[in-house]
Design an enzyme around this catalytic site. Structure first.
Site, PDB file in Angstrom:
ATOM      1  N   HIS A 413       0.828  -1.210   0.000  1.00 40.73           N
ATOM      2  CA  HIS A 413       0.000   0.000   0.000  1.00 40.73           C
ATOM      3  C   HIS A 413       0.864   1.262   0.000  1.00 40.73           C
ATOM      4  O   HIS A 413       0.584   2.217   0.726  1.00 40.73           O
ATOM      5  CB  HIS A 413      -0.925   0.004   1.234  1.00 40.73           C
ATOM      6  CG  HIS A 413      -1.852  -1.165   1.285  1.00 40.73           C
ATOM      7  ND1 HIS A 413      -2.417  -1.640   2.457  1.00 40.73           N
ATOM      8  CD2 HIS A 413      -2.326  -1.969   0.293  1.00 40.73           C
ATOM      9  CE1 HIS A 413      -3.190  -2.672   2.175  1.00 40.73           C
ATOM     10  NE2 HIS A 413      -3.148  -2.899   0.869  1.00 40.73           N
TER      11      HIS A 413
HETATM   12  C1  LIG Z   1       0.310  -7.346  -4.802  1.00 41.61           C
HETATM   13  C2  LIG Z   1      -0.586  -6.188  -4.408  1.00 41.61           C
HETATM   14  C3  LIG Z   1      -1.734  -6.433  -3.647  1.00 41.61           C
HETATM   15  C4  LIG Z   1      -2.550  -5.368  -3.275  1.00 41.61           C
HETATM   16  N1  LIG Z   1      -3.752  -5.636  -2.655  1.00 41.61           N
HETATM   17  C5  LIG Z   1      -4.616  -4.627  -2.444  1.00 41.61           C
HETATM   18  C6  LIG Z   1      -5.942  -4.894  -1.990  1.00 41.61           C
HETATM   19  O1  LIG Z   1      -6.363  -6.049  -1.848  1.00 41.61           O
HETATM   20  N2  LIG Z   1      -6.756  -3.841  -1.740  1.00 41.61           N
HETATM   21  C7  LIG Z   1      -6.342  -2.552  -1.911  1.00 41.61           C
HETATM   22  O2  LIG Z   1      -7.124  -1.633  -1.615  1.00 41.61           O
HETATM   23  N3  LIG Z   1      -5.116  -2.274  -2.373  1.00 41.61           N
HETATM   24  C8  LIG Z   1      -4.268  -3.276  -2.691  1.00 41.61           C
HETATM   25  N4  LIG Z   1      -3.057  -3.003  -3.249  1.00 41.61           N
HETATM   26  C9  LIG Z   1      -2.697  -1.600  -3.471  1.00 41.61           C
HETATM   27  C10 LIG Z   1      -3.454  -0.945  -4.620  1.00 41.61           C
HETATM   28  O3  LIG Z   1      -3.626  -1.851  -5.687  1.00 41.61           O
HETATM   29  C11 LIG Z   1      -2.686   0.314  -5.024  1.00 41.61           C
HETATM   30  O4  LIG Z   1      -2.682   1.221  -3.931  1.00 41.61           O
HETATM   31  C12 LIG Z   1      -3.251   1.054  -6.213  1.00 41.61           C
HETATM   32  O5  LIG Z   1      -3.575   0.194  -7.277  1.00 41.61           O
HETATM   33  C13 LIG Z   1      -2.241   2.103  -6.634  1.00 41.61           C
HETATM   34  O6  LIG Z   1      -2.710   2.828  -7.727  1.00 41.61           O
HETATM   35  P1  LIG Z   1      -1.776   3.877  -8.451  1.00 41.61           P
HETATM   36  O7  LIG Z   1      -2.596   4.425  -9.565  1.00 41.61           O
HETATM   37  O8  LIG Z   1      -1.215   4.803  -7.469  1.00 41.61           O
HETATM   38  O9  LIG Z   1      -0.529   3.061  -9.025  1.00 41.61           O
HETATM   39  P2  LIG Z   1      -0.464   1.750  -9.900  1.00 41.61           P
HETATM   40  O10 LIG Z   1      -1.758   1.035  -9.832  1.00 41.61           O
HETATM   41  O11 LIG Z   1       0.747   1.016  -9.488  1.00 41.61           O
HETATM   42  O12 LIG Z   1      -0.340   2.274 -11.399  1.00 41.61           O
HETATM   43  C14 LIG Z   1       0.797   2.842 -11.940  1.00 41.61           C
HETATM   44  C15 LIG Z   1       0.808   2.538 -13.425  1.00 41.61           C
HETATM   45  O13 LIG Z   1       1.800   3.319 -14.058  1.00 41.61           O
HETATM   46  C16 LIG Z   1       2.543   2.492 -14.919  1.00 41.61           C
HETATM   47  N5  LIG Z   1       3.885   3.062 -15.030  1.00 41.61           N
HETATM   48  C17 LIG Z   1       4.787   3.251 -14.026  1.00 41.61           C
HETATM   49  N6  LIG Z   1       5.910   3.804 -14.508  1.00 41.61           N
HETATM   50  C18 LIG Z   1       5.707   3.971 -15.842  1.00 41.61           C
HETATM   51  C19 LIG Z   1       6.511   4.481 -16.887  1.00 41.61           C
HETATM   52  N7  LIG Z   1       7.748   4.946 -16.681  1.00 41.61           N
HETATM   53  N8  LIG Z   1       6.004   4.496 -18.149  1.00 41.61           N
HETATM   54  C20 LIG Z   1       4.748   4.047 -18.388  1.00 41.61           C
HETATM   55  N9  LIG Z   1       3.946   3.543 -17.436  1.00 41.61           N
HETATM   56  C21 LIG Z   1       4.421   3.501 -16.177  1.00 41.61           C
HETATM   57  C22 LIG Z   1       2.542   1.135 -14.253  1.00 41.61           C
HETATM   58  O14 LIG Z   1       2.869   0.102 -15.144  1.00 41.61           O
HETATM   59  C23 LIG Z   1       1.118   1.075 -13.730  1.00 41.61           C
HETATM   60  O15 LIG Z   1       0.223   0.608 -14.700  1.00 41.61           O
HETATM   61  C24 LIG Z   1      -2.200  -4.038  -3.636  1.00 41.61           C
HETATM   62  C25 LIG Z   1      -1.061  -3.795  -4.415  1.00 41.61           C
HETATM   63  C26 LIG Z   1      -0.259  -4.856  -4.809  1.00 41.61           C
HETATM   64  C27 LIG Z   1       0.964  -4.568  -5.662  1.00 41.61           C
END
Ligand SMILES: Cc1cc2nc3c(=O)[nH]c(=O)nc-3n(C[C@H](O)[C@H](O)[C@H](O)COP(=O)(O)OP(=O)(O)OC[C@H]3O[C@@H](n4cnc5c(N)ncnc54)[C@H](O)[C@@H]3O)c2cc1C
Length: 473
Positions: A413
Site C-alpha cells: 500500500h
Molecule cells: C500485490 C498487491 C496487492 C494489493 N492488494 C490490495 C488490496 O487487496 N486492496 C487494496 O485496496 N489495495 C491493494 N493493493 C494496493 C493498490 O492496488 C494500489 O494502492 C493502487 O492500485 C495504486 O494505484 P496507483 O494508480 O497509485 O498506481 P499503480 O496502480 O501502481 O499504477 C501505476 C501505473 O503506471 C505504470 N507506469 C509506471 N511507470 C511507468 C513508466 N515509466 N512508463 C509508463 N507507465 C508507467 C505502471 O505500469 C502502472 O500501470 C495491492 C497492491 C499490490 C501490488
C-alpha cells in the site's frame, strides 16, 4: 487524449482468477521491485511488487475494497491538504462504486467498480468470523459505511467470480472513444519541460524512442514509485540529489520521493487439521479493524483472516495451514524513493523503512498478540492443529520482536512520495498541480499526505474521481 502504459494491454490469464493473485507477484505483470536493505528488519531486502499493465496494481492486487476511517482523511485536511477531508471526498468514493444494499448516505450505487462482500464464503470463513467475535471484537455491518471499526465480511472487486480491475471498470468500456488513444508496452523515460512548463513526454516502445506533445496538460499516474522516479529523472525533486546524477534542476522540490509509507504486514501461521480448500475469493473473506489500546480514538490494527499460510519463503510453514495476518494502519515509519541512476531503465532505490520507528515494532508485537488471541479460540478448534509461526514457545517480548523483524513485509500500500501540501515538502497543490511547474499534475497514490487506515485502492479511485471532476470543472 493519449494514455501511455509501460505494461501490456492484457495480463496473464490467471489475472482474472481471484484466488490466483499471489501468483501474479513476480510475473510479467509485476515491475519486480525490491527494497534496499531494511535497517529495522535486520537488513532484509524485500520484494516489492507493483502492477505493470493496464489497470496498474489493481490488476494484480488482492481485490480488497476498503475505505478507511474518516479520521485519516480529516487528518489530511488538517495538515495542509485543504478540501481533502472525509466529507469532501465522500461524493467521489460514492461515484466510484456500485455497492448494492448498503446505506446510500455513505455508499454509491451507480459507479463503475462493483463491490460486494463474498457471494460464496470460504468454508473456514464462518469460524474466523466467530473467533473474532468470541474474543469480544465488535461487528461492523459495513466497514466502508458509518461504522469503520470491528470485524466484517470483506468487500471485494470480484464480479461473477472474476477480478474487476480499475481498467475493467473504467477503461475497457470506453476504449472505442474517438478521442482516446491507448499505447501499451510504452515506457515513459522523461517529461518534456520547457520554460517551467510540462509540454509532453518522451517514451520508448520496443527500443524505439518517441515523444508526444500535450495541448493542455500531462497527468502523471505512474504510482508511488513511478511518479516520484519520473519527476526526479525530469529534473523535479530535491536539487542536491538531482545534481548527484548531473540532472538539470527544473524545480527544486525537496518533498519528491520522501514521505514513503506503507502498512507493515506480518502473520501468525497455523498448521490445519486438514487441507484448507482454495476457495472462490481472495483467500481472505473476513477482516477486522481494531484498536490496539483502549485509549485510542480510531482503529490502528487490521487483522486479516487468511485461508492460506502466508509467510516469507525463508521460513518453513505447514503443509496445510492458514495465517492470521496483522498490520498497522497508522505506522510512524517514513521512507523514501531515490534515484539509483539517471538512466530511466534503472529501478529507483526504494526504502520503505519498515519498523524504522520503534513505536511500529512495539505495536506490531501487540497486534501479533491480538492475532494469536483470535487464533487460540474455541471457534477455530476444528481447524487448528498447532501454531507453527512463530510457535507457541515464542512468548517473551524480545523473541516476539525478533520474529516480527524477520517476517514483516509490505502490505503493498505504498503512498506519499508526491504528497499534497503547501509547505516546503509539499509536491502538489490541492488541485494536484505540481508546484513550480505548469501543465503537470500527479494523480495516484503518491499524493496521499499520510497513509489512510485501510487498504489503498478505494482511496486511489476516489482521488482519481476527484481529479476528473477538477479537470472537467
Ligand atoms: C500485490 C498487491 C496487492 C494489493 N492488494 C490490495 C488490496 O487487496 N486492496 C487494496 O485496496 N489495495 C491493494 N493493493 C494496493 C493498490 O492496488 C494500489 O494502492 C493502487 O492500485 C495504486 O494505484 P496507483 O494508480 O497509485 O498506481 P499503480 O496502480 O501502481 O499504477 C501505476 C501505473 O503506471 C505504470 N507506469 C509506471 N511507470 C511507468 C513508466 N515509466 N512508463 C509508463 N507507465 C508507467 C505502471 O505500469 C502502472 O500501470 C495491492 C497492491 C499490490 C501490488
Amino acid at each position: 487524449m493519449l494514455l501511455v502504459e509501460a505494461g501490456a494491454a492484457e495480463g496473464p490469464e490467471m489475472m482474472g482468477v481471484p484466488s490466483a493473485w499471489p501468483s501474479l507477484m513476480g510475473s510479467a505483470a509485476d515491475w519486480g521491485y525490491v527494497t534496499v536493505p531494511q535497517p529495522g528488519m535486520d537488513d532484509l531486502v524485500l520484494p516489492y511488487p507493483r502492477g505493470k499493465g493496464l489497470g496498474g496494481s489493481s490488476s494484480i492486487n488482492a481485490m480488497a475494497f476498503l475505505r478507511g476511517h474518516r479520521a485519516g482523511y480529516d487528518g489530511w485536511a488538517r495538515h495542509g491538504a485543504a478540501g481533502w477531508g472525509y466529507e469532501d471526498l465522500l461524493p467521489y468514493f460514492k461515484r466510484s462504486e456500485r455497492a448494492v444494499g448498503r446505506d446510500p448516505a455513505y455508499r454509491g450505487t451507480e459507479g463503475p467498480m462493483r463491490v460486494s462482500p463474498p457471494a460464496d464464503v470460504h468454508p473456514m470463513a464462518p469460524a474466523y468470523f466467530a473467533a473474532a467475535v468470541e474474543v469480544g471484537h465488535p461487528v461492523s455491518v459495513d466497514l466502508n459505511g458509518k461504522d469503520a471499526e470491528g470485524v466484517s465480511w470483506l468487500e471485494m472487486n470480484i464480479v461473477d467470480g472474476a477480478r474487476q480491475s480499475a481498467a475493467d471498470g473504467y477503461l475497457r468500456p470506453v476504449l472505442t472513444r474517438p478521442n482516446l488513444t491507448v499505447v501499451p508496452n510504452a515506457s515513459v523515460s522523461r517529461l518534456s519541460l520547457s520554460a517551467g512548463r510540462c509540454t509532453g513526454i518522451e517514451y520508448s516502445v520496443g527500443g524505439h524512442s518517441h515523444s508526444a506533445g500535450a495541448d493542455r496538460e500531462v497527468i502523471l499516474s505512474a504510482g508511488t514509485f513511478g511518479s516520484a522516479h519520473l519527476l526526479m529523472l525530469s529534473g523535479i525533486g530535491p536539487a542536491d540529489h538531482l545534481r548527484e546524477f548531473d540532472i538539470d534542476v527544473v524545480a527544486d522540490l525537496a518533498g519528491v520521493g520522501g514521505n514513503l509509507q506503507d502498512h507493515p504486514l506480518a502473520g501468525v501461521t497455523y498448521a490445519a487439521t486438514r487441507p484448507v480448500p482454495s476457495g472462490p475469493n481472495n483467500h481472505s473473506d473476513v477482516v477486522a479493524m481494531l484498536r490496539s489500546r483502549p485509549d485510542l480514538s480510531v482503529p490502528d490494527v487490521e487483522l486479516l483472516f487468511l485461508t492460506i499460510a502466508y509467510h516469507p519463503p525463508t521460513l518453513v510453514g505447514p503443509v496445510h495451514g492458514y495465517t492470521i495476518g496483522f498490520s498497522l494502519m497508522r505506522p510512524y515509519s517514513r521512507g523514501s524513493v531515490r534515484l539509483a541512476s539517471s538512466d530511466p531503465a534503472t529501478a529507483p532505490l526504494i526504502h520503505p523503512n519498515f519498523l524504522g520507528d520503534e513505536r511500529d515494532l512495539s505495536t506490531m508485537v501487540t497486534a501479533l498478540e491480538m492475532a494469536r488471541e483470535v487464533g487460540e479460540t474455541r471457534a477455530l478448534a476444528e481447524w487448528r492443529d498447532r501454531e507453527c509461526l512463530p510457535g507457541p514457545v515464542v512468548r517473551d517480548g524480545d523473541t516476539l520482536r525478533a520474529y516480527v523483524r524477520q517476517v514483516t513485509g509490505p502490505y503493498h500500500h505504498a503512498v506519499g512520495t508526491c504528497r499534497i501540501g503547501e509547505d516546503p515538502l509539499g509536491v502538489v497543490d490541492a488541485e494536484l498541480r505540481v508546484h513550480g511547474v505548469s501543465g503537470l499534475r500527479v494523480v495516484d497514490a503518491s499524493v496521499m499526505p499520510q497513509i489512510i487506515g485501510a487498504n489503498t485502492h478505494a482511496t486511489v479511485l476516489a482521488i482519481a474521481e476527484r481529479a476528473a471532476s477538477i479537470l472537467t470543472g
